[in-house]
Enzyme design. Sequence first.
Site, PDB file in Angstrom:
ATOM      1  N   TRP A 158     -44.573 -36.826   7.101  1.00 15.97           N
ATOM      2  CA  TRP A 158     -44.438 -37.771   8.218  1.00 15.97           C
ATOM      3  C   TRP A 158     -45.423 -37.543   9.357  1.00 15.97           C
ATOM      4  CZ3 TRP A 158     -43.335 -34.353  12.004  1.00 15.97           C
ATOM      5  CH2 TRP A 158     -42.533 -33.244  11.694  1.00 15.97           C
ATOM      6  N   ASN A 159     -46.156 -36.437   9.340  1.00 15.20           N
ATOM      7  CA  ASN A 159     -46.863 -36.127  10.597  1.00 15.20           C
ATOM      8  C   ASN A 159     -48.129 -36.950  10.839  1.00 15.20           C
ATOM      9  OD1 ASN A 159     -47.897 -34.602   8.532  1.00 15.20           O
ATOM     10  ND2 ASN A 159     -48.526 -32.931   9.854  1.00 15.20           N
ATOM     11  N   LYS A 182     -45.794 -42.516  -2.409  1.00 20.33           N
ATOM     12  CA  LYS A 182     -44.478 -42.434  -1.756  1.00 20.33           C
ATOM     13  C   LYS A 182     -44.647 -41.788  -0.382  1.00 20.33           C
ATOM     14  CE  LYS A 182     -41.049 -39.642  -1.223  1.00 20.33           C
ATOM     15  NZ  LYS A 182     -40.601 -40.094   0.115  1.00 20.33           N
ATOM     16  N   GLY A 236     -46.795 -31.562   2.064  1.00 22.79           N
ATOM     17  CA  GLY A 236     -45.467 -31.384   2.643  1.00 22.79           C
ATOM     18  C   GLY A 236     -45.164 -29.914   2.805  1.00 22.79           C
ATOM     19  N   GLY A 237     -43.885 -29.577   2.902  1.00 17.65           N
ATOM     20  CA  GLY A 237     -43.485 -28.191   3.102  1.00 17.65           C
ATOM     21  C   GLY A 237     -43.689 -27.347   1.844  1.00 17.65           C
ATOM     22  N   LEU A 259     -49.821 -27.577   1.776  1.00 19.03           N
ATOM     23  CA  LEU A 259     -48.493 -27.153   2.221  1.00 19.03           C
ATOM     24  C   LEU A 259     -48.495 -26.621   3.658  1.00 19.03           C
ATOM     25  CD1 LEU A 259     -47.556 -25.490  -1.176  1.00 19.03           C
ATOM     26  CD2 LEU A 259     -47.142 -27.839  -0.451  1.00 19.03           C
ATOM     27  N   CYS A 292     -49.858 -29.132  10.282  1.00 16.32           N
ATOM     28  CA  CYS A 292     -49.809 -28.025   9.323  1.00 16.32           C
ATOM     29  C   CYS A 292     -50.709 -26.879   9.769  1.00 16.32           C
ATOM     30  CB  CYS A 292     -50.211 -28.518   7.948  1.00 16.32           C
ATOM     31  SG  CYS A 292     -51.756 -29.420   7.955  1.00 16.32           S
ATOM     32  N   GLU A 393     -42.682 -21.064   9.303  1.00 13.89           N
ATOM     33  CA  GLU A 393     -43.243 -22.246   9.955  1.00 13.89           C
ATOM     34  C   GLU A 393     -42.171 -22.965  10.783  1.00 13.89           C
ATOM     35  OE1 GLU A 393     -44.232 -25.733   7.579  1.00 13.89           O
ATOM     36  OE2 GLU A 393     -46.209 -25.755   8.511  1.00 13.89           O
TER      37      GLU A 393
HETATM   38  P1  NAD Z   1     -41.318 -32.356   3.146  1.00 19.01           P
HETATM   39  O1  NAD Z   1     -41.763 -31.349   2.163  1.00 19.01           O
HETATM   40  O2  NAD Z   1     -39.890 -32.383   3.553  1.00 19.01           O
HETATM   41  O3  NAD Z   1     -41.612 -33.835   2.588  1.00 19.01           O
HETATM   42  C1  NAD Z   1     -42.888 -34.261   2.209  1.00 19.01           C
HETATM   43  C2  NAD Z   1     -42.765 -35.416   1.254  1.00 19.01           C
HETATM   44  O4  NAD Z   1     -42.173 -34.951   0.042  1.00 19.01           O
HETATM   45  C3  NAD Z   1     -41.877 -36.561   1.742  1.00 19.01           C
HETATM   46  O5  NAD Z   1     -42.413 -37.783   1.323  1.00 19.01           O
HETATM   47  C4  NAD Z   1     -40.568 -36.284   1.031  1.00 19.01           C
HETATM   48  O6  NAD Z   1     -39.768 -37.422   0.849  1.00 19.01           O
HETATM   49  C5  NAD Z   1     -41.069 -35.759  -0.299  1.00 19.01           C
HETATM   50  N1  NAD Z   1     -40.115 -34.919  -1.030  1.00 19.01           N
HETATM   51  C6  NAD Z   1     -39.116 -34.155  -0.528  1.00 19.01           C
HETATM   52  N2  NAD Z   1     -38.450 -33.531  -1.538  1.00 19.01           N
HETATM   53  C7  NAD Z   1     -39.055 -33.912  -2.688  1.00 19.01           C
HETATM   54  C8  NAD Z   1     -38.839 -33.606  -4.062  1.00 19.01           C
HETATM   55  N3  NAD Z   1     -37.856 -32.780  -4.445  1.00 19.01           N
HETATM   56  N4  NAD Z   1     -39.655 -34.158  -4.991  1.00 19.01           N
HETATM   57  C9  NAD Z   1     -40.665 -34.985  -4.604  1.00 19.01           C
HETATM   58  N5  NAD Z   1     -40.904 -35.327  -3.323  1.00 19.01           N
HETATM   59  C10 NAD Z   1     -40.115 -34.792  -2.374  1.00 19.01           C
HETATM   60  O7  NAD Z   1     -42.301 -32.220   4.378  1.00 19.01           O
HETATM   61  P2  NAD Z   1     -42.245 -32.982   5.773  1.00 19.01           P
HETATM   62  O8  NAD Z   1     -41.109 -32.421   6.556  1.00 19.01           O
HETATM   63  O9  NAD Z   1     -42.324 -34.454   5.560  1.00 19.01           O
HETATM   64  O10 NAD Z   1     -43.650 -32.514   6.415  1.00 19.01           O
HETATM   65  C11 NAD Z   1     -43.811 -31.332   7.078  1.00 19.01           C
HETATM   66  C12 NAD Z   1     -44.445 -30.301   6.174  1.00 19.01           C
HETATM   67  O11 NAD Z   1     -45.669 -30.783   5.660  1.00 19.01           O
HETATM   68  C13 NAD Z   1     -44.801 -29.034   6.936  1.00 19.01           C
HETATM   69  O12 NAD Z   1     -44.445 -27.900   6.193  1.00 19.01           O
HETATM   70  C14 NAD Z   1     -46.318 -29.112   7.076  1.00 19.01           C
HETATM   71  O13 NAD Z   1     -46.943 -27.878   7.233  1.00 19.01           O
HETATM   72  C15 NAD Z   1     -46.696 -29.791   5.814  1.00 19.01           C
HETATM   73  N6  NAD Z   1     -48.013 -30.435   5.962  1.00 19.01           N
HETATM   74  C16 NAD Z   1     -49.074 -29.874   5.313  1.00 19.01           C
HETATM   75  C17 NAD Z   1     -50.342 -30.430   5.458  1.00 19.01           C
HETATM   76  C18 NAD Z   1     -51.529 -29.838   4.745  1.00 19.01           C
HETATM   77  O14 NAD Z   1     -52.511 -30.552   4.588  1.00 19.01           O
HETATM   78  N7  NAD Z   1     -51.491 -28.596   4.317  1.00 19.01           N
HETATM   79  C19 NAD Z   1     -50.515 -31.559   6.253  1.00 19.01           C
HETATM   80  C20 NAD Z   1     -49.410 -32.091   6.904  1.00 19.01           C
HETATM   81  C21 NAD Z   1     -48.148 -31.524   6.739  1.00 19.01           C
END
Ligand code: NAD
Length: 505
Positions: A158-159, A182, A236-237, A259, A292, A393
């Site tokens: 979402w960021n 997605k 994502g995370g 991540l 991130c 984090e």
């Molecule tokens: P998140 O992991 O909760 O969700 C990310 C995405 O994954 C969302 O679209 C979510 O719906 C989907 N998702 C969740 N569970 C899933 C599953 N079991 N299977 C498939 N998809 C699934 O992360 P968030 O809270 O949206 O974002 C914050 C995180 O993203 C932080 O940890 C941040 O550091 C990381 N991030 C990393 C970068 C990078 O480039 N390294 C950039 C931005 C954000």
Amino acid sequence: MQDVPTQLKKYQIYIDGQWCDAASGKTFETFDPYTGEPWALIPECDATDVDRACNAAYRAFESGPWPRMTQTERGRLLRRIAGLIEKHGEHLARIEVKDNGKLISEMSAQLKYLPEWYYYYGGLADKITGMVIPVDKPDHFTYTLREPVGVCGLIIPWNSPLLLVGFKLAPALAAGCTVVIKPSEYTSASLLEFMKLVIEEADVPPGVINVVTGYGATTGEALVTHPKVAKVAFTGGSATGSRVASLAAASFKKVSLELGGKSPNIVFDDCVMEDAVNGAISGIFAATGQTCVAGSRLLVQESIHDEFVERLIATAKTAKLGNPMNFDTQVGPVTTPPQYQKVLSYIDIAKNEGAKCVLGGGPAGPEMGGGKYFVQPTIFVDVDNKMRIAQEEVFGPVLSVIKFKDEEDAIRIANDVIYGLAAGVWTQSVKRATIVPRRIRAGTVWVNTYRAMSFTMPFGGFKSSGLGRENGQTAIDEYLETKSVWVSTAANTGNPFIMKTATQS
Ligand code: NAD
């Protein structure tokens, strides 16, 4: 039928060039983190919708205009996309702010910069080449082809939704892949607007780009496990990334992961102090810590520690909290309610661990310019790198200051985390500026700057911060397969049961 409050905008998903509702008809609300009010309805997709989208992407990959398009035409299409983002950037930036509460000044700048990804990969599309490779077998002509991997599932947090879509979509299209995207359940609107204003207008053939919206455990997992998906590009995370990678492994899908991080921002006593203070502040507070690459561990050499912290607090105190839609706001809300609770709970954890809070340390109500999901810019000193506040984090405006003695000590502390996404080094010594970045286990190291990024520079993480690289020329490899072609020019004679030259089992 659901009762739809009339003031909420109702979005649809985009599959095979058509706008439609989720097959179940279900929707969920998306919120403005500044007001805490819902403002739109998003389709809640399940496996049925994901299956339709993946089949559409597969058909578009196998037949129709897309695979017949030349690389040069694909490049031109990417440049059309870039031009349309330029046209609609300001509107898209406002939608992002309404959904994720990040500052309009930052999202506006991101959207102005975003076309560069599509121009850059548009330029690369017809420069993807194989090689003629001489082999040790006589009478053979051997070469490699670089081919698109197929249908890619792109999963976005979402960021910075549209920027992170661009990191994946631009190279995927340049390589000739088709995609199902997605977005995060918290920030789906900007991508759906992007599909309407940019992708439809650019005349991207049906099925090449599809969008499904919904929750991670349902929509996300259906996408990761779908048999027609050949590759998953996930941001994502780290815990989610690990789950995605293990699900994808069951069917040997290719995976790239961007991540989380716990990036060290290292301030040596020979730095230009004003630059380093500003770099430390922008590293953690500029995006409300919701990036991130946040420089969430500030490592300060003990000889300048007290003076540096004093200057840091003095500058951080001046932060103007407020409506993220105003260009002069410097710190906005935390994006999601769970994230807000998480940030506050880490502040408690830090206090209980014995870290000393020297600024902020709690919610920021309207009297501070804040509102529903605001957290005060918070600084902890006396942090030990073993504490959870230094290891995990937070993804919020919370800075941990850690003292170090010398270069060796700084490098040891910097590397002593599971993450390895980014780092900052503040020094005037050419020697340090050269040596320290080499010894830090992270995908990006900034010297005397922080959070700089470009479409031309590879970006990604070491250790638990990810797999693979986005941006730059090498990112296109994540969306390509290499095929080896062997052409024999010899007569096919002799004993057919015994290979004369080949040695592969
Ligand atoms: P998140 O992991 O909760 O969700 C990310 C995405 O994954 C969302 O679209 C979510 O719906 C989907 N998702 C969740 N569970 C899933 C599953 N079991 N299977 C498939 N998809 C699934 O992360 P968030 O809270 O949206 O974002 C914050 C995180 O993203 C932080 O940890 C941040 O550091 C990381 N991030 C990393 C970068 C990078 O480039 N390294 C950039 C931005 C954000």
